[in-house]
Scaffold this motif. Sequence first.
Motif, PDB file in Angstrom:
ATOM      1  N   TYR A  88       0.846  -1.190   0.000  1.00  0.00           N
ATOM      2  CA  TYR A  88       0.000   0.000   0.000  1.00  0.00           C
ATOM      3  C   TYR A  88       0.888   1.248   0.000  1.00  0.00           C
ATOM      4  CZ  TYR A  88      -4.687  -1.968   0.729  1.00  0.00           C
ATOM      5  OH  TYR A  88      -5.889  -2.598   0.574  1.00  0.00           O
ATOM      6  N   PRO A  89       0.440   2.327  -0.644  1.00  0.00           N
ATOM      7  CA  PRO A  89       1.225   3.563  -0.638  1.00  0.00           C
ATOM      8  C   PRO A  89       1.236   4.217   0.747  1.00  0.00           C
ATOM      9  CG  PRO A  89      -0.911   3.951  -1.640  1.00  0.00           C
ATOM     10  CD  PRO A  89      -0.814   2.463  -1.417  1.00  0.00           C
ATOM     11  N   LYS A  90       2.029   5.243   0.875  1.00  0.00           N
ATOM     12  CA  LYS A  90       2.153   5.954   2.154  1.00  0.00           C
ATOM     13  C   LYS A  90       0.801   6.495   2.616  1.00  0.00           C
ATOM     14  CE  LYS A  90       5.008   9.551   4.341  1.00  0.00           C
ATOM     15  NZ  LYS A  90       6.093  10.536   4.086  1.00  0.00           N
ATOM     16  N   TYR A  91       0.013   7.008   1.664  1.00  0.00           N
ATOM     17  CA  TYR A  91      -1.313   7.542   1.962  1.00  0.00           C
ATOM     18  C   TYR A  91      -2.342   6.723   1.178  1.00  0.00           C
ATOM     19  CZ  TYR A  91       1.397  11.530   3.647  1.00  0.00           C
ATOM     20  OH  TYR A  91       2.304  12.332   4.310  1.00  0.00           O
ATOM     21  N   PRO A  92      -2.881   5.657   1.756  1.00  0.00           N
ATOM     22  CA  PRO A  92      -3.829   4.799   1.035  1.00  0.00           C
ATOM     23  C   PRO A  92      -5.063   5.551   0.556  1.00  0.00           C
ATOM     24  CG  PRO A  92      -3.042   3.707   3.027  1.00  0.00           C
ATOM     25  CD  PRO A  92      -2.572   5.132   3.104  1.00  0.00           C
ATOM     26  N   SER A  93      -5.613   5.091  -0.556  1.00  0.00           N
ATOM     27  CA  SER A  93      -6.842   5.669  -1.089  1.00  0.00           C
ATOM     28  C   SER A  93      -8.041   5.184  -0.280  1.00  0.00           C
ATOM     29  CB  SER A  93      -7.020   5.263  -2.555  1.00  0.00           C
ATOM     30  OG  SER A  93      -7.274   3.862  -2.638  1.00  0.00           O
ATOM     31  N   ARG A  94      -9.175   5.780  -0.570  1.00  0.00           N
ATOM     32  CA  ARG A  94     -10.408   5.355   0.090  1.00  0.00           C
ATOM     33  C   ARG A  94     -10.677   3.880  -0.174  1.00  0.00           C
ATOM     34  NH1 ARG A  94     -15.843   7.071  -2.762  1.00  0.00           N
ATOM     35  NH2 ARG A  94     -14.838   5.679  -4.250  1.00  0.00           N
ATOM     36  N   ASP A  95     -10.575   3.464  -1.429  1.00  0.00           N
ATOM     37  CA  ASP A  95     -10.866   2.074  -1.770  1.00  0.00           C
ATOM     38  C   ASP A  95      -9.886   1.116  -1.104  1.00  0.00           C
ATOM     39  OD1 ASP A  95     -12.966   2.955  -3.295  1.00  0.00           O
ATOM     40  OD2 ASP A  95     -11.911   2.802  -5.215  1.00  0.00           O
ATOM     41  N   GLN A  96      -8.639   1.513  -0.983  1.00  0.00           N
ATOM     42  CA  GLN A  96      -7.659   0.671  -0.311  1.00  0.00           C
ATOM     43  C   GLN A  96      -7.965   0.558   1.177  1.00  0.00           C
ATOM     44  OE1 GLN A  96      -4.188   2.860  -1.673  1.00  0.00           O
ATOM     45  NE2 GLN A  96      -3.537   1.127  -2.938  1.00  0.00           N
ATOM     46  N   PHE A  97      -8.404   1.648   1.776  1.00  0.00           N
ATOM     47  CA  PHE A  97      -8.731   1.605   3.197  1.00  0.00           C
ATOM     48  C   PHE A  97      -9.959   0.725   3.434  1.00  0.00           C
ATOM     49  CE2 PHE A  97     -10.521   3.610   7.148  1.00  0.00           C
ATOM     50  CZ  PHE A  97      -9.548   3.128   8.002  1.00  0.00           C
ATOM     51  N   VAL A  98     -10.949   0.826   2.552  1.00  0.00           N
ATOM     52  CA  VAL A  98     -12.141  -0.029   2.670  1.00  0.00           C
ATOM     53  C   VAL A  98     -11.755  -1.491   2.529  1.00  0.00           C
ATOM     54  CG1 VAL A  98     -14.311  -0.679   1.557  1.00  0.00           C
ATOM     55  CG2 VAL A  98     -13.793   1.737   1.952  1.00  0.00           C
ATOM     56  N   SER A  99     -10.900  -1.790   1.560  1.00  0.00           N
ATOM     57  CA  SER A  99     -10.440  -3.167   1.362  1.00  0.00           C
ATOM     58  C   SER A  99      -9.713  -3.676   2.603  1.00  0.00           C
ATOM     59  CB  SER A  99      -9.525  -3.240   0.140  1.00  0.00           C
ATOM     60  OG  SER A  99      -9.036  -4.549  -0.049  1.00  0.00           O
ATOM     61  N   TYR A 100      -8.899  -2.812   3.196  1.00  0.00           N
ATOM     62  CA  TYR A 100      -8.193  -3.166   4.436  1.00  0.00           C
ATOM     63  C   TYR A 100      -9.182  -3.510   5.546  1.00  0.00           C
ATOM     64  CZ  TYR A 100      -5.878  -2.080   8.903  1.00  0.00           C
ATOM     65  OH  TYR A 100      -5.429  -2.099  10.209  1.00  0.00           O
ATOM     66  N   MET A 101     -10.238  -2.711   5.688  1.00  0.00           N
ATOM     67  CA  MET A 101     -11.212  -2.970   6.748  1.00  0.00           C
ATOM     68  C   MET A 101     -12.003  -4.250   6.489  1.00  0.00           C
ATOM     69  SD  MET A 101     -12.641   0.728   8.025  1.00  0.00           S
ATOM     70  CE  MET A 101     -12.935   1.414   6.397  1.00  0.00           C
ATOM     71  N   GLU A 102     -12.299  -4.535   5.229  1.00  0.00           N
ATOM     72  CA  GLU A 102     -13.001  -5.782   4.913  1.00  0.00           C
ATOM     73  C   GLU A 102     -12.130  -6.992   5.242  1.00  0.00           C
ATOM     74  OE1 GLU A 102     -13.975  -5.035   0.839  1.00  0.00           O
ATOM     75  OE2 GLU A 102     -15.975  -4.253   1.319  1.00  0.00           O
ATOM     76  N   ASP A 103     -10.846  -6.907   4.915  1.00  0.00           N
ATOM     77  CA  ASP A 103      -9.915  -7.994   5.267  1.00  0.00           C
ATOM     78  C   ASP A 103      -9.768  -8.120   6.781  1.00  0.00           C
ATOM     79  OD1 ASP A 103      -9.514  -8.501   2.601  1.00  0.00           O
ATOM     80  OD2 ASP A 103      -7.632  -7.377   2.467  1.00  0.00           O
ATOM     81  N   TYR A 104      -9.799  -6.983   7.455  1.00  0.00           N
ATOM     82  CA  TYR A 104      -9.687  -6.948   8.908  1.00  0.00           C
ATOM     83  C   TYR A 104     -10.870  -7.678   9.546  1.00  0.00           C
ATOM     84  CZ  TYR A 104      -8.857  -4.694  13.514  1.00  0.00           C
ATOM     85  OH  TYR A 104      -8.617  -4.440  14.844  1.00  0.00           O
ATOM     86  N   ALA A 105     -12.071  -7.387   9.062  1.00  0.00           N
ATOM     87  CA  ALA A 105     -13.268  -8.034   9.601  1.00  0.00           C
ATOM     88  C   ALA A 105     -13.232  -9.541   9.379  1.00  0.00           C
ATOM     89  CB  ALA A 105     -14.518  -7.431   8.954  1.00  0.00           C
ATOM     90  N   LYS A 106     -12.736  -9.968   8.214  1.00  0.00           N
ATOM     91  CA  LYS A 106     -12.620 -11.405   7.938  1.00  0.00           C
ATOM     92  C   LYS A 106     -11.567 -12.057   8.836  1.00  0.00           C
ATOM     93  CE  LYS A 106     -13.975 -10.943   3.077  1.00  0.00           C
ATOM     94  NZ  LYS A 106     -13.492 -11.025   1.667  1.00  0.00           N
ATOM     95  N   GLN A 107     -10.438 -11.369   8.996  1.00  0.00           N
ATOM     96  CA  GLN A 107      -9.334 -11.909   9.786  1.00  0.00           C
ATOM     97  C   GLN A 107      -9.769 -12.239  11.207  1.00  0.00           C
ATOM     98  OE1 GLN A 107      -6.162 -12.688   8.977  1.00  0.00           O
ATOM     99  NE2 GLN A 107      -5.548 -13.165  11.071  1.00  0.00           N
ATOM    100  N   PHE A 108     -10.607 -11.376  11.785  1.00  0.00           N
ATOM    101  CA  PHE A 108     -11.000 -11.557  13.180  1.00  0.00           C
ATOM    102  C   PHE A 108     -12.426 -12.070  13.337  1.00  0.00           C
ATOM    103  CE2 PHE A 108      -7.547  -8.427  13.189  1.00  0.00           C
ATOM    104  CZ  PHE A 108      -6.673  -9.056  14.051  1.00  0.00           C
ATOM    105  N   CYS A 109     -12.993 -12.549  12.221  1.00  0.00           N
ATOM    106  CA  CYS A 109     -14.328 -13.161  12.241  1.00  0.00           C
ATOM    107  C   CYS A 109     -15.351 -12.267  12.936  1.00  0.00           C
ATOM    108  CB  CYS A 109     -14.273 -14.533  12.929  1.00  0.00           C
ATOM    109  SG  CYS A 109     -13.171 -15.711  12.127  1.00  0.00           S
ATOM    110  N   VAL A 110     -15.331 -10.988  12.561  1.00  0.00           N
ATOM    111  CA  VAL A 110     -16.249 -10.022  13.168  1.00  0.00           C
ATOM    112  C   VAL A 110     -17.684 -10.354  12.756  1.00  0.00           C
ATOM    113  CG1 VAL A 110     -16.915  -7.598  13.287  1.00  0.00           C
ATOM    114  CG2 VAL A 110     -14.487  -8.232  13.217  1.00  0.00           C
ATOM    115  N   LYS A 111     -18.563 -10.467  13.736  1.00  0.00           N
ATOM    116  CA  LYS A 111     -19.956 -10.826  13.498  1.00  0.00           C
ATOM    117  C   LYS A 111     -20.818  -9.561  13.452  1.00  0.00           C
ATOM    118  CE  LYS A 111     -23.722 -13.688  15.360  1.00  0.00           C
ATOM    119  NZ  LYS A 111     -24.127 -14.572  16.491  1.00  0.00           N
ATOM    120  N   VAL A 112     -21.416  -9.309  12.300  1.00  0.00           N
ATOM    121  CA  VAL A 112     -22.217  -8.098  12.106  1.00  0.00           C
ATOM    122  C   VAL A 112     -23.624  -8.464  11.654  1.00  0.00           C
ATOM    123  CG1 VAL A 112     -22.359  -5.846  10.980  1.00  0.00           C
ATOM    124  CG2 VAL A 112     -20.120  -6.907  11.335  1.00  0.00           C
ATOM    125  N   ARG A 113     -24.619  -7.790  12.207  1.00  0.00           N
ATOM    126  CA  ARG A 113     -25.986  -7.878  11.688  1.00  0.00           C
ATOM    127  C   ARG A 113     -26.321  -6.535  11.044  1.00  0.00           C
ATOM    128  NH1 ARG A 113     -29.630 -11.333  16.064  1.00  0.00           N
ATOM    129  NH2 ARG A 113     -28.507 -13.295  15.741  1.00  0.00           N
TER     130      ARG A 113
END
Length: 409
Positions: A88-113
């Motif tokens: 990732y670049p020094k200043y990630p784009s919006r789409d990159q940050f969203v992708s990071y958060m989606e991977d983060y939620a999967k990594q920790f099996c975050v349960k969302v309704r």
Amino acid sequence: MGSNNEAQEPAPEQPRTRYLVNGPIIVGAGPSGLATSACLSSHGVPSLLLERNDCIASLWQQRTYDRLTLHLPKQFCELPLMGFPADYPKYPSRDQFVSYMEDYAKQFCVKVRFGQDVRRARYIDKAGVWRVETGDGSVYYSKWMVVATGENAEPWWPEIDGMERFEGIVIHTCEYKSGVRFKDQRVLVVGCGNSGMEVSLDLCRHNATPHMVVRNSVHILPREMLGFSTFGIAMALLKWLPLKLVDRLLLLMASFTLGSTEKIGIPRPKIGPLELKNAAGKTPVLDVEVLSLIKSGKIKVTEGVKEITTRGAKFVDGQEKEFDSIILATGYRSNVPLWLKDSGFFTDAGMPKTPFPNGWKAEKGLYTVGFTGRGLLGTSWDAVKIAEDIAHQWKTIQDQGILHNGKKS
């Protein structure tokens, strides 16, 4: 179909679906909610996130403009327990940050309704649990509740005299995607924070002429100094020097790099940027090309708006100008007072009464995350502390063998 004012018998109350949540209820699935859930998971504590929209991080996915990038380097914006990808670049784009958060939620099996718009939450003293009601009739119960809706839950629309008379387009930046629809227009941008500056820059790139309203003094700092992040320099200096001295050094370097902002109609506050941030939560604007466009005349700076007319605006200095569109870069507000009842922990503005660094914990199992005024760093701080505190209670209760299993009725 219109309304009927004749007296009618009230409709029978719809049966509610009730859930006993095994672990904390977390209201909001933005970065704050995700970080708290991940930290709880690392301690072996389950949680349930309730999100009113149909995706995680809805503010980032649905209410941001296309060219948005993180204003700070990625190492200051990562959530606990997982960094950004190395490529990732020094200043990630919006789409990159969203992708990071989606991977983060999967990594920790975050349960969302999803689709769970919390309408009311209150503590039931006799039962010792939180009762959380959502718009679809569901009711959730838990010993703990984490408020993770944050400081930016709802766009703020200021009351400006005559706005209803304006014949052109009026939008908030939460609806702004790019300057394509404003090509060749004269646009009034109300607000000169980071969003106002970024939108004005984007409008210029689409041959629009933005007029940016500056009502109050504001600190503008270069995003980088001598090739280093200004924020990173400030954090490093604060380890060795007092805050006011660091402020003086930052302003000296900013003056050398940017010149006087007062000469272009943007006065600086009397106190330094870091002191102002700590005292009032006002974030300095990090400049990326905008000041050069102001100096060249491509972005116009105006004083406060006195009133809106049918075709433009009158300003407090007596000038009147015509505009094709108005964009409100006026920020967001907390919505906690609308749904959290009788907690006594939040102000009328929806912020914790207890200041940072102790605003993360209230009483009776109530916690808050993302209200520090310190961005994602503050979110991470809150999430770690909350998880540690709940995990300690969780272990005690588990040892006593009195946890329920999350039943539905």
